[in-house]
Design a protein around this motif. Structure first.
Motif, PDB file in Angstrom:
ATOM      1  N   PRO A 181       3.035   6.354  -1.082  1.00  0.00           N
ATOM      2  CA  PRO A 181       4.137   6.581  -0.035  1.00  0.00           C
ATOM      3  C   PRO A 181       3.695   7.472   1.371  1.00  0.00           C
ATOM      4  O   PRO A 181       4.269   7.518   2.253  1.00  0.00           O
ATOM      5  CB  PRO A 181       5.125   7.340  -0.682  1.00  0.00           C
ATOM      6  CG  PRO A 181       4.875   6.939  -2.377  1.00  0.00           C
ATOM      7  CD  PRO A 181       3.615   6.866  -2.288  1.00  0.00           C
ATOM      8  N   HIS A 182       2.832   8.332   1.058  1.00  0.00           N
ATOM      9  CA  HIS A 182       2.287   9.332   2.220  1.00  0.00           C
ATOM     10  C   HIS A 182       1.003   8.696   2.737  1.00  0.00           C
ATOM     11  O   HIS A 182       0.179   9.635   3.261  1.00  0.00           O
ATOM     12  CB  HIS A 182       2.062  10.776   1.644  1.00  0.00           C
ATOM     13  CG  HIS A 182       3.292  11.510   1.390  1.00  0.00           C
ATOM     14  ND1 HIS A 182       3.932  11.119   0.029  1.00  0.00           N
ATOM     15  CD2 HIS A 182       4.048  12.265   2.011  1.00  0.00           C
ATOM     16  CE1 HIS A 182       5.076  11.863   0.040  1.00  0.00           C
ATOM     17  NE2 HIS A 182       5.193  12.625   1.263  1.00  0.00           N
ATOM     18  N   ASN A 200      -2.160   6.334   7.327  1.00  0.00           N
ATOM     19  CA  ASN A 200      -2.986   5.085   7.851  1.00  0.00           C
ATOM     20  C   ASN A 200      -2.098   3.954   7.861  1.00  0.00           C
ATOM     21  O   ASN A 200      -2.082   2.975   8.672  1.00  0.00           O
ATOM     22  CB  ASN A 200      -4.271   4.897   7.474  1.00  0.00           C
ATOM     23  CG  ASN A 200      -5.174   6.012   7.972  1.00  0.00           C
ATOM     24  OD1 ASN A 200      -4.799   6.961   8.913  1.00  0.00           O
ATOM     25  ND2 ASN A 200      -6.673   5.915   7.605  1.00  0.00           N
ATOM     26  N   ALA A 201      -1.483   3.554   6.664  1.00  0.00           N
ATOM     27  CA  ALA A 201      -0.663   2.388   6.485  1.00  0.00           C
ATOM     28  C   ALA A 201       0.496   2.394   7.006  1.00  0.00           C
ATOM     29  O   ALA A 201       0.734   1.392   8.002  1.00  0.00           O
ATOM     30  CB  ALA A 201      -0.383   2.278   5.079  1.00  0.00           C
ATOM     31  N   TRP A 202       1.094   3.545   7.391  1.00  0.00           N
ATOM     32  CA  TRP A 202       2.609   3.703   8.146  1.00  0.00           C
ATOM     33  C   TRP A 202       2.026   3.311   9.614  1.00  0.00           C
ATOM     34  O   TRP A 202       2.699   2.930  10.418  1.00  0.00           O
ATOM     35  CB  TRP A 202       2.942   5.009   8.038  1.00  0.00           C
ATOM     36  CG  TRP A 202       3.824   5.269   6.978  1.00  0.00           C
ATOM     37  CD1 TRP A 202       3.482   5.966   5.689  1.00  0.00           C
ATOM     38  CD2 TRP A 202       5.105   4.704   6.325  1.00  0.00           C
ATOM     39  NE1 TRP A 202       4.419   5.766   4.744  1.00  0.00           N
ATOM     40  CE2 TRP A 202       5.269   5.110   5.251  1.00  0.00           C
ATOM     41  CE3 TRP A 202       5.852   3.758   7.225  1.00  0.00           C
ATOM     42  CZ2 TRP A 202       6.768   4.614   4.607  1.00  0.00           C
ATOM     43  CZ3 TRP A 202       7.159   3.312   6.540  1.00  0.00           C
ATOM     44  CH2 TRP A 202       7.690   3.955   5.432  1.00  0.00           C
ATOM     45  N   TYR A 203       0.813   3.938  10.176  1.00  0.00           N
ATOM     46  CA  TYR A 203       0.428   3.737  11.573  1.00  0.00           C
ATOM     47  C   TYR A 203       0.254   2.175  11.771  1.00  0.00           C
ATOM     48  O   TYR A 203       0.678   1.888  12.890  1.00  0.00           O
ATOM     49  CB  TYR A 203      -0.743   4.562  11.719  1.00  0.00           C
ATOM     50  CG  TYR A 203      -1.310   4.590  13.267  1.00  0.00           C
ATOM     51  CD1 TYR A 203      -0.739   5.281  14.362  1.00  0.00           C
ATOM     52  CD2 TYR A 203      -2.348   3.915  13.321  1.00  0.00           C
ATOM     53  CE1 TYR A 203      -1.123   5.198  15.543  1.00  0.00           C
ATOM     54  CE2 TYR A 203      -2.975   4.166  14.605  1.00  0.00           C
ATOM     55  CZ  TYR A 203      -2.321   4.655  15.771  1.00  0.00           C
ATOM     56  OH  TYR A 203      -2.839   4.695  16.880  1.00  0.00           O
ATOM     57  N   ALA A 254       0.907  -1.321  -0.084  1.00  0.00           N
ATOM     58  CA  ALA A 254      -0.017   0.063   0.082  1.00  0.00           C
ATOM     59  C   ALA A 254       0.995   1.296   0.042  1.00  0.00           C
ATOM     60  O   ALA A 254       0.533   2.042  -0.837  1.00  0.00           O
ATOM     61  CB  ALA A 254      -1.038  -0.057   1.218  1.00  0.00           C
ATOM     62  N   ILE A 255       1.603   1.104   0.809  1.00  0.00           N
ATOM     63  CA  ILE A 255       2.707   2.210   0.971  1.00  0.00           C
ATOM     64  C   ILE A 255       3.710   2.570  -0.281  1.00  0.00           C
ATOM     65  O   ILE A 255       3.839   3.532  -0.685  1.00  0.00           O
ATOM     66  CB  ILE A 255       3.687   2.193   2.249  1.00  0.00           C
ATOM     67  CG1 ILE A 255       2.963   2.286   3.468  1.00  0.00           C
ATOM     68  CG2 ILE A 255       4.931   3.037   2.234  1.00  0.00           C
ATOM     69  CD1 ILE A 255       3.582   1.860   4.541  1.00  0.00           C
ATOM     70  N   LEU A 306       4.469  10.702  11.511  1.00  0.00           N
ATOM     71  CA  LEU A 306       4.360  12.151  12.339  1.00  0.00           C
ATOM     72  C   LEU A 306       4.834  12.877  11.262  1.00  0.00           C
ATOM     73  O   LEU A 306       4.686  14.215  11.605  1.00  0.00           O
ATOM     74  CB  LEU A 306       5.082  12.012  13.624  1.00  0.00           C
ATOM     75  CG  LEU A 306       4.299  11.047  14.663  1.00  0.00           C
ATOM     76  CD1 LEU A 306       5.315  10.889  15.897  1.00  0.00           C
ATOM     77  CD2 LEU A 306       2.947  11.967  14.790  1.00  0.00           C
ATOM     78  N   THR A 307       5.802  12.680  10.364  1.00  0.00           N
ATOM     79  CA  THR A 307       6.392  13.488   9.290  1.00  0.00           C
ATOM     80  C   THR A 307       5.282  13.874   8.215  1.00  0.00           C
ATOM     81  O   THR A 307       5.216  14.910   7.692  1.00  0.00           O
ATOM     82  CB  THR A 307       7.492  13.055   8.571  1.00  0.00           C
ATOM     83  OG1 THR A 307       7.068  11.821   7.994  1.00  0.00           O
ATOM     84  CG2 THR A 307       8.620  12.579   9.571  1.00  0.00           C
TER      85      THR A 307
END
Length: 471
Positions: A176-177, A180-183, A171-172, A206-207
């Motif tokens: 890339p931004h 929700n996937a990063w979290y 998904a990322i 957080l970035t």
């Protein structure tokens, strides 16, 4: 005349489309409605109006518009898909699946319909079937990040954590931004105790989204687990700046400060947590533990008592309380609720905060069996609060109890309401005197935290000898 009506209807249709593109959905729906008043048979206008209403979260009205479009044109896959989405939002998952099925039958390569069908199956607890639908959507559109994301959620529910991480990675890759996937990726890594990787993912979140308090909170938790306590406190501070009522952050901030040996700051943090959530047993226990470390044994005992009121049989808390009693110089008093002692238990994180008010109701004899200096049978209140221990001989017909200095019995604790309770004298036929305690002020307005008597919540009770009241 007909040409004029059609031109006017086309004007409102195009106006509605432009307003929709600008995000002005309310105005767009009005324009579409004006077009339909002139040309009710335009199925696409019904569809576009439904989209605007859907964006306004007016799902019942949206579903009606999509159905109107389908009445005009039954073989309309886009309307069937959108109708399913509106039904899904209304919680009608079976009807939504039926609508998606019709869309897919008309257009088998409709990847959004496969994706939406997977969502409805997930809500119906058909997780394996949902996973298959997301896989089908990805065969048709491999770069559809939402399918990778929701596929990962299903895999997580199935306990397939590594596969879920791999799906979030896809998904990322295509988005890339995708915060929700990063979290969610970070949360799984945290669960797997891969803290360094989890920390990198939270940093990435957080970035992208610097106002996400939950990300700061979890970021702090990982730093705390890595024993980077000062950085953990900073993360909790960031979470609390965004959401000051997040009691979990106040509590874990207290844990981190305790680990740094900053006991006064830890106590203040636990105080905030307990003000927000008074029944947080761990908060009372950890507050007592920090007070214990700071040598404030009486306050520690009172805090342990609050924890025990919430979980009377906790052997770890009883053991800690008994240690504090031993160090305080107070004569040992066998508690009214027998503790269950344990010789083998996990070490607890010590934390603490300010003591609340604890009152022991006594008559002729004190808790330790020694005669209390009071007339035979005369009720006596033994109070322990932030100012220490004191005894009050009860003689009057009524007493107000609270934090207000004007109260007949003033309790010194932030957890006590200004007007917390009322004591009323009860005269029995055998000339024995008792007192009834009732929560709240004289007008009947209840206190914030209520009354806990012998470990049980109570609105009003006639007190007996040795009753323990926690405010």
């Amino acid at each position: 005349m007909a040409r004029s009506l059609k031109s006017e209807a086309e004007f409102f249709l195009h106006q509605g489309l432009q307003l929709s593109q600008a995000g002005a959905y309310e105005e767009a729906s009005i324009s579409f409605e004006r077009a339909l008043q002139l040309y009710p048979s335009w199925h696409e206008t019904c569809y576009f109006k439904g989209i605007a209403l859907y964006e306004l979260q007016r799902y019942t009205d949206a579903a009606a518009c999509f159905q109107q479009a389908l009445d005009l044109k039954p073989n309309y896959p886009e309307a069937l898909n959108s109708h399913g989405m509106a039904l899904f939002s209304l919680g009608s998952y079976e009807a939504a699946i039926a609508s998606y099925d019709k869309a897919i039958k008309l257009r088998p390569d409709f990847h959004q319909a496969w994706y939406n069908r997977g969502n409805a199956l997930d809500k119906s607890n058909c997780h394996e079937a949902a996973l298959n639908n997301f896989d089908q959507a990805l065969k048709l559109e491999p770069e559809y990040s939402r399918s990778w994301y929701n596929r990962a959620i299903i895999l997580y529910k199935q306990g397939k954590y590594e596969a879920a991480i791999a799906s979030y990675d896809k998904a990322i890759e295509f988005r890339p931004h995708y915060s929700n996937a990063w979290y969610n990726r970070a949360n799984i890594l945290n669960r797997l105790k891969r803290y360094a990787e989890a920390l990198q993912s939270y940093d990435r979140v957080l970035t992208i989204k610097s106002d996400w308090y939950a990300a700061y909170y979890n970021h702090g938790n990982v730093l705390h687990k890595l024993k980077r306590h000062e950085e953990a406190v900073a993360s909790y501070d960031n979470a609390l700046q965004i959401k000051p009522t997040l009691y979990e952050a106040w509590y874990n901030r207290g844990n981190a400060l305790d680990a740094l040996g900053q006991y006064d700051d830890a106590i203040a943090s636990y105080r905030e947590a307990l003000a927000l959530k008074p029944n947080l047993r761990e908060g009372w226990y950890n507050w007592g533990s920090t007070l214990h470390k700071a040598g404030r044994y009486e306050a520690a005992i009172a805090s342990y008592d609050r924890a025990l009121a919430l979980k009377p049989g906790d052997p770890v808390c009883w053991e800690a309380r008994n240690l504090a009693v031993g160090k305080s110089g107070r004569p040992y008093h066998q508690p009214t609720t027998s503790p269950i002692y344990a010789t083998d238990y996990d070490e607890q994180t010590f934390v603490e905060g300010d003591t609340d008010s604890n009152i022991v109701f006594a008559s002729a004899y004190g808790a330790n069996g020694q005669i209390v200096r009071a007339p035979q049978g005369q009720p006596l209140l033994v109070i322990e609060d932030d100012w220490g221990r004191r005894e009050i001989l009860l003689e009057r017909d009524r007493y107000s109890i609270g934090r207000d200095p004007k109260s007949d019995i003033c309790l010194h604790s932030q957890f006590v309401s200004r007007h917390h309770a009322v004591l009323l004298r009860v005269n029995h036929a055998n000339e024995m005197v008792a007192y009834q305690i009732t929560d709240g002020d004289l007008s009947g307005k209840p206190s914030t935290n209520g009354l806990m008597i012998n470990g049980k919540k109570s609105r009003s009770l006639e007190l007996q000898s040795e009753d323990a009241i926690v405010f």
